[in-house]
Write a protein that holds these residues in place. Sequence first.
Motif, PDB file in Angstrom:
ATOM      1  N   ASN A 163      42.383  17.680  15.721  1.00  0.00           N
ATOM      2  CA  ASN A 163      40.620  16.214  16.730  1.00  0.00           C
ATOM      3  C   ASN A 163      40.372  15.412  15.019  1.00  0.00           C
ATOM      4  N   ASN A 164      40.084  14.206  14.964  1.00  0.00           N
ATOM      5  CA  ASN A 164      39.978  14.151  13.857  1.00  0.00           C
ATOM      6  C   ASN A 164      38.916  12.977  14.331  1.00  0.00           C
ATOM      7  N   ALA A 165      38.850  11.823  12.925  1.00  0.00           N
ATOM      8  CA  ALA A 165      38.105  10.521  13.628  1.00  0.00           C
ATOM      9  C   ALA A 165      38.971   9.430  14.140  1.00  0.00           C
ATOM     10  N   THR A 166      40.168   9.426  13.582  1.00  0.00           N
ATOM     11  CA  THR A 166      41.450   8.885  14.023  1.00  0.00           C
ATOM     12  C   THR A 166      41.917   8.590  15.462  1.00  0.00           C
ATOM     13  N   ALA A 167      41.957  10.609  15.704  1.00  0.00           N
ATOM     14  CA  ALA A 167      42.732  10.787  16.687  1.00  0.00           C
ATOM     15  C   ALA A 167      41.148  10.362  17.703  1.00  0.00           C
ATOM     16  N   ARG A 168      40.343  10.453  17.459  1.00  0.00           N
ATOM     17  CA  ARG A 168      39.202  10.408  18.543  1.00  0.00           C
ATOM     18  C   ARG A 168      38.800   8.466  19.061  1.00  0.00           C
ATOM     19  N   GLU A 169      39.336   7.517  17.756  1.00  0.00           N
ATOM     20  CA  GLU A 169      39.566   6.681  18.225  1.00  0.00           C
ATOM     21  C   GLU A 169      40.455   5.809  18.706  1.00  0.00           C
ATOM     22  N   VAL A 170      41.264   6.587  18.294  1.00  0.00           N
ATOM     23  CA  VAL A 170      42.784   6.236  19.765  1.00  0.00           C
ATOM     24  C   VAL A 170      42.394   6.592  21.461  1.00  0.00           C
ATOM     25  N   ARG A 171      41.911   7.320  20.974  1.00  0.00           N
ATOM     26  CA  ARG A 171      41.279   8.367  22.695  1.00  0.00           C
ATOM     27  C   ARG A 171      40.123   7.063  23.090  1.00  0.00           C
ATOM     28  N   GLU A 172      39.310   7.174  22.167  1.00  0.00           N
ATOM     29  CA  GLU A 172      38.382   6.011  23.137  1.00  0.00           C
ATOM     30  C   GLU A 172      39.077   4.352  22.903  1.00  0.00           C
ATOM     31  N   ASP A 183      47.000   0.149  13.288  1.00  0.00           N
ATOM     32  CA  ASP A 183      46.023   0.083  12.012  1.00  0.00           C
ATOM     33  C   ASP A 183      45.266   2.001  12.498  1.00  0.00           C
ATOM     34  N   LEU A 184      45.943   2.517  13.224  1.00  0.00           N
ATOM     35  CA  LEU A 184      45.507   4.150  13.242  1.00  0.00           C
ATOM     36  C   LEU A 184      47.013   4.465  13.472  1.00  0.00           C
ATOM     37  N   THR A 185      47.806   4.296  13.543  1.00  0.00           N
ATOM     38  CA  THR A 185      48.932   5.045  13.875  1.00  0.00           C
ATOM     39  C   THR A 185      49.989   5.927  12.374  1.00  0.00           C
ATOM     40  N   THR A 186      50.154   4.045  11.830  1.00  0.00           N
ATOM     41  CA  THR A 186      50.372   4.019  10.773  1.00  0.00           C
ATOM     42  C   THR A 186      50.841   5.192   9.651  1.00  0.00           C
ATOM     43  N   GLY A 187      51.753   5.461   9.643  1.00  0.00           N
ATOM     44  CA  GLY A 187      52.350   7.218   8.890  1.00  0.00           C
ATOM     45  C   GLY A 187      51.757   6.972   7.104  1.00  0.00           C
ATOM     46  N   THR A 188      51.487   6.173   7.063  1.00  0.00           N
ATOM     47  CA  THR A 188      51.082   5.688   5.281  1.00  0.00           C
ATOM     48  C   THR A 188      49.687   6.144   5.627  1.00  0.00           C
ATOM     49  N   LEU A 189      48.860   5.687   6.716  1.00  0.00           N
ATOM     50  CA  LEU A 189      47.310   6.155   6.975  1.00  0.00           C
ATOM     51  C   LEU A 189      47.391   8.137   6.363  1.00  0.00           C
TER      52      LEU A 189
END
Length: 333
Positions: free
Chosen positions: A249-258, A272-278
Amino acid sequence: MPQTFNTRITRLFNIRHPVLAGGLMWLSDADYVAAVVNAGGMGFITSRSSATLPEFETQLARCAALTSAKPFGVNLSTSRHSAVPLMTYLDAALSAGVRHFETAGRAPADDLIRRIKHAGGVVIHKVPLLRHAITAQRLGVDAVAIVGMECGGHPGANTDMPAMLGGALAAGRLQIPYAIGGGIGNGAQILAALAVGADAVVIGTRFLAGAEVTAHPAYKARMVAAGEHDHTVCFASNTPLGGAWRVLNNATAREVREREAQGRTDYESFADLTTGTLQRDAAYAQGDVEQGMLSMGPAVAFIDQVEPIAAIMDRLMAEAAAATNRLETLTRS
Ligand SMILES: Cc1cc2nc3c(=O)[nH]c(=O)nc-3n(C[C@H](O)[C@H](O)[C@H](O)COP(=O)(O)O)c2cc1C
């Protein structure tokens, strides 16, 4: 640690302990897989983490060197996009002498199974639901791994079946050997898995802070600090990326949920959030654990330090032995 359990899967993979380390995108490279194999389990290099064939071949050669030519495995994703065609990865692995395969995703096609079998190989297909395991059994795989809803990463269509329940139901319905996974991070759970009828366990999360995992110390420190409530599930209801995904549960996951809460359902809204390279570059390489979809499950709560994979394996097997003793005490009294 000497062998204590002799199961259909320890015999199938010729391993000392009934522990399979499932493929980990970006993380199950040669060093990690060799550490698992040298510790008495079976590990699988994720082919999809290599962007080119030569890169993959380098991983295979390095793993062979690190294991002193002991058998090790390769993970093949049957549904996700790979930089290199699946069959090309498979042929490269077979040419390098690999005979152990973990497949995950869609039911493995006949020609995939046939090619592995023809080369004298062994394939375990990983699925989220028992009915998928029964299909895989019919298609001719050697073994199946059934992961519960609590697993790190993608529980697929499984949103309500815990590993132990699925594992116990499987006992009466599968003839081939099977492993169960999801939420397993303590040796007592290994004993429980064997008790309900499984032949091995599949572990991902518990090994994430292993010393041989190629990841930034800050990432491993976060895994040590995390407890059983530090994960979240994204895409549980809509499926632009193929279903639920259990992550830190980090910033990326919270933005996805949002964005999910805003009703966005198309792939582009999340790309932009789910790209594996991130995950690979920001979190695993640079240690920014707020960035990227970082697969993990509640078994993270069992991680209490960074230590070699062999030490984790020894602890798991010692815990399994302690659980065996406890049961013997209870049955004597
Ligand atoms: C960081 C991470 C990456 C994963 N990547 C893959 C993958 O690329 N392919 C795959 O088949 N499974 C993948 N998995 C799932 C694991 O192989 C395994 O099935 C799962 O972690 C078991 O549940 P547990 O995490 O509760 O132990 C991943 C899991 C984690 C934690």
